[in-house]
Scaffold this active site. Structure first.
Site, mmCIF file in Angstrom:
data_model
loop_
_atom_site.group_PDB
_atom_site.id
_atom_site.type_symbol
_atom_site.label_atom_id
_atom_site.label_comp_id
_atom_site.label_asym_id
_atom_site.label_seq_id
_atom_site.Cartn_x
_atom_site.Cartn_y
_atom_site.Cartn_z
ATOM 1 C CG HIS A 90 15.890 21.891 38.627
ATOM 2 N ND1 HIS A 90 15.270 23.105 38.861
ATOM 3 C CD2 HIS A 90 15.083 20.952 39.174
ATOM 4 C CE1 HIS A 90 14.130 22.894 39.518
ATOM 5 N NE2 HIS A 90 14.013 21.594 39.714
ATOM 6 C CG ASP A 145 11.655 19.809 43.206
ATOM 7 O OD1 ASP A 145 10.989 18.804 42.887
ATOM 8 O OD2 ASP A 145 12.380 19.828 44.218
#
Length: 263
Positions: A90, A145
């Site tokens: 991320h 995700d």
């Protein structure tokens, strides 16, 4: 930073203004484990700080782009491993979105799970015929995700995103092109050449204007029309004050290619 080691799980290098981030675990279809994710974050940090980089190319070694997260690596300690992997991925994806340089994904083989997220994080994507896509998370009892739940609705719409996410079905490059997930599909044998050609075209473009355009487009969905008009006016005025703008205008009237310097 430069990782040329053929054994590194992720390789990074810069050539003539083009930064390459290549996932390099071909024996497992570049499935992402924690060392790979950490390498990705490190490479994204390096490229975001390198003012000589004009474009970033994301690719995968071997028979696939990225087949998703490494489930074998998660099996022993799923929560801790997933958290470490996701934190690094991320962080890297956020850096790719924030940098001025255009990001180009070169896709082939399997593009699944977090691999699809990496592809979606790019500004442009080119895919080889035969590429197979699958969001895949629902097939292992997980939610998504790597920005997939943010990027997919913006690219293909809410209803199509629900289909891709909830059914977990595989679709091909032609479908990815039809729904707007990729920009171009090329013969598999031509992928490397076409990627290089497109990367060179981007690298030869005006970097300050490209950065402004990227920011305007990425930020537009969070703004009102008036806010976007104001941002466009500010951005254009800033570009008009640059040497690159003067060069672009001069090249237009001289009927020659512009030579942009990023100033």
């Amino acid at each position: 930073m430069s990782i040329h080691d053929s054994d590194a799980p992720l390789r990074y290098w810069v050539e003539d203004g083009i930064a390459h981030i290549r996932f390099n675990r071909p024996s497992v279809l570049n499935a992402i484990d924690v060392p790979t994710a950490n390498g990705f974050l490190e490479a994204c940090r390096a490229v975001s700080e390198d003012k000589q980089v004009r474009v970033v190319v994301l690719s995968g070694e071997g028979r696939a782009f990225i087949a998703g997260g490494d489930l074998a690596a998660m099996k022993a300690s799923p929560v801790d491993t997933a958290q470490a992997l996701i934190e690094a991925m991320h962080g890297g994806i956020a850096l790719l979105a924030a940098m001025d340089a255009p990001v180009l994904a070169s896709l082939h083989g399997a593009v699944a799970g977090g691999g699809l997220g990496v592809a979606l994080a790019a500004d442009l994507a080119i895919a080889a015929e035969g590429t197979r896509f699958n969001l895949a998370y629902v097939n292992i009892g997980a939610s998504s995700d790597c920005s997939t739940s943010w990027a997919l609705p913006r690219l293909v719409g809410m209803r199509k995103t629900m289909e891709i996410a909830l059914l977990g079905e595989t679709f091909d490059a032609a479908e990815a092109l039809r729904i707007g997930l990729v920009n171009r599909v090329v013969p598999a044998a031509a992928l490397q050449e076409e990627t290089a050609r497109l990367a060179r075209r981007l690298a030869d473009g005006p970097p300050l204007a490209q950065g402004r355009l990227k920011r305007l487009i990425r930020d537009s969905l969070g703004r009102s029309l008036q806010e976007q008009l104001d941002a466009e006016a500010t951005g254009f005025a800033a570009c008009a004050a640059t040497a690159d703008f003067a060069e672009g205008v001069a090249a237009f009237f001289d009927k020659r290619p512009a030579r942009y310097q990023g100033r």
